[in-house]
Scaffold this active site. Structure first.
Site, PDB file in Angstrom:
ATOM      1  N   HIS A   1       0.847  -1.190   0.000  1.00  0.00           N
ATOM      2  CA  HIS A   1       0.000   0.000   0.000  1.00  0.00           C
ATOM      3  C   HIS A   1       0.886   1.245   0.000  1.00  0.00           C
ATOM      4  O   HIS A   1       2.090   1.145   0.176  1.00  0.00           O
ATOM      5  CB  HIS A   1      -0.823   0.080   1.294  1.00  0.00           C
ATOM      6  CG  HIS A   1      -1.687  -1.075   1.611  1.00  0.00           C
ATOM      7  ND1 HIS A   1      -3.032  -1.077   1.346  1.00  0.00           N
ATOM      8  CD2 HIS A   1      -1.427  -2.257   2.223  1.00  0.00           C
ATOM      9  CE1 HIS A   1      -3.573  -2.215   1.781  1.00  0.00           C
ATOM     10  NE2 HIS A   1      -2.609  -2.950   2.306  1.00  0.00           N
TER      11      HIS A   1
ATOM     12  N   GLU B   1       2.503  -0.716   4.381  1.00  0.00           N
ATOM     13  CA  GLU B   1       2.302   0.626   3.843  1.00  0.00           C
ATOM     14  C   GLU B   1       3.654   1.273   3.579  1.00  0.00           C
ATOM     15  O   GLU B   1       4.558   1.199   4.415  1.00  0.00           O
ATOM     16  CB  GLU B   1       1.540   1.503   4.852  1.00  0.00           C
ATOM     17  CG  GLU B   1       0.142   1.047   5.141  1.00  0.00           C
ATOM     18  CD  GLU B   1      -0.894   1.604   4.180  1.00  0.00           C
ATOM     19  OE1 GLU B   1      -0.515   2.333   3.234  1.00  0.00           O
ATOM     20  OE2 GLU B   1      -2.080   1.309   4.379  1.00  0.00           O
TER      21      GLU B   1
ATOM     22  N   HIS C   1      -2.412  -2.991  -3.415  1.00  0.00           N
ATOM     23  CA  HIS C   1      -3.788  -2.828  -2.953  1.00  0.00           C
ATOM     24  C   HIS C   1      -4.731  -2.725  -4.155  1.00  0.00           C
ATOM     25  O   HIS C   1      -5.845  -3.247  -4.136  1.00  0.00           O
ATOM     26  CB  HIS C   1      -3.873  -1.577  -2.076  1.00  0.00           C
ATOM     27  CG  HIS C   1      -5.072  -1.507  -1.213  1.00  0.00           C
ATOM     28  ND1 HIS C   1      -5.373  -0.411  -0.461  1.00  0.00           N
ATOM     29  CD2 HIS C   1      -6.073  -2.390  -0.958  1.00  0.00           C
ATOM     30  CE1 HIS C   1      -6.494  -0.610   0.212  1.00  0.00           C
ATOM     31  NE2 HIS C   1      -6.943  -1.809  -0.073  1.00  0.00           N
TER      32      HIS C   1
ATOM     33  N   ASP D   1      -3.291   2.244  -4.988  1.00  0.00           N
ATOM     34  CA  ASP D   1      -1.940   2.145  -4.442  1.00  0.00           C
ATOM     35  C   ASP D   1      -1.337   0.744  -4.593  1.00  0.00           C
ATOM     36  O   ASP D   1      -2.096  -0.217  -4.683  1.00  0.00           O
ATOM     37  CB  ASP D   1      -1.933   2.595  -2.971  1.00  0.00           C
ATOM     38  CG  ASP D   1      -2.915   1.851  -2.064  1.00  0.00           C
ATOM     39  OD1 ASP D   1      -4.075   1.652  -2.468  1.00  0.00           O
ATOM     40  OD2 ASP D   1      -2.520   1.487  -0.950  1.00  0.00           O
TER      41      ASP D   1
END
Length: 180
Positions: free
Chosen positions: A32, A114, A153, A163
């Site tokens: 992400h 992330e 994602h 993303d």
């Protein structure tokens, strides 16, 4: 899994997680990106979001985050520092409505990482190196986590999410994890 916390990560224990379904082990890695406010780096806003302490009055764009309960297993900062919020054997809340290879609810069987960034801004060399090292370590712990089971994602929530975006160099990343 041998270890539930990545040895190189700073540990921050988010309250936003729960148990995986019985006998469910992670077999998917979801990449992400996030920045708060959008396009701004550094600071504590991402950390605050994942810890459930974000002051939604701190920036106008945060109003839409009021009441949101979200987390990732790890965040990789622009300088390559890794913060881990949820142990890998637990279900972080990162994927939302999602499907991979016909299996819904990807949070059940995935690890969410992330990258501090945006869909359209280049990621740093330090982030690629940190993500590659983390990925290799995870693959050693979880043999089912093959390169074919590493996605963005956008791959598990097409149309809803974009993303890590066009700025993420998948070829570079896969070359790094194959070198080790």
């Amino acid at each position: 899994m041998k270890l539930n916390w990545y040895p190189g990560a700073q540990q921050r224990r988010s309250p936003h997680y729960n148990e995986r379904p019985p006998a469910c082990r992670p077999s998917l890695l979801v990449v992400h990106c996030i920045s708060l406010p959008a396009g701004e780096y550094g600071g504590n806003y991402i950390d605050d979001l994942f810890m459930g302490t974000l002051d939604c009055q701190a920036h106008p764009s945060f109003d839409s985050l009021r009441g949101v309960r979200v987390s990732a297993h790890c965040l990789i900062r622009r300088n390559g520092a890794i913060v881990q919020y949820v142990p890998f054997d637990k279900r972080a809340w990162h994927a939302g409505v999602s499907v991979f290879a016909g299996q819904e609810s990807c949070n059940d069987f995935s690890i969410g990482v992330e990258l501090e960034g945006t869909d359209t801004t280049s990621y740093t060399e330090a982030q690629y190196q940190a993500l590659a090292q983390l990925t290799i370590w995870l693959q050693q712990q979880l043999p089912a986590l093959t390169s074919e089971r590493i996605v963005g994602h956008s791959d598990i929530a097409p149309g809803r999410k974009h993303d890590p975006g066009v700025a993420f160099d998948w070829n570079k990343y896969f070359a790094l994890i194959k070198q080790e």
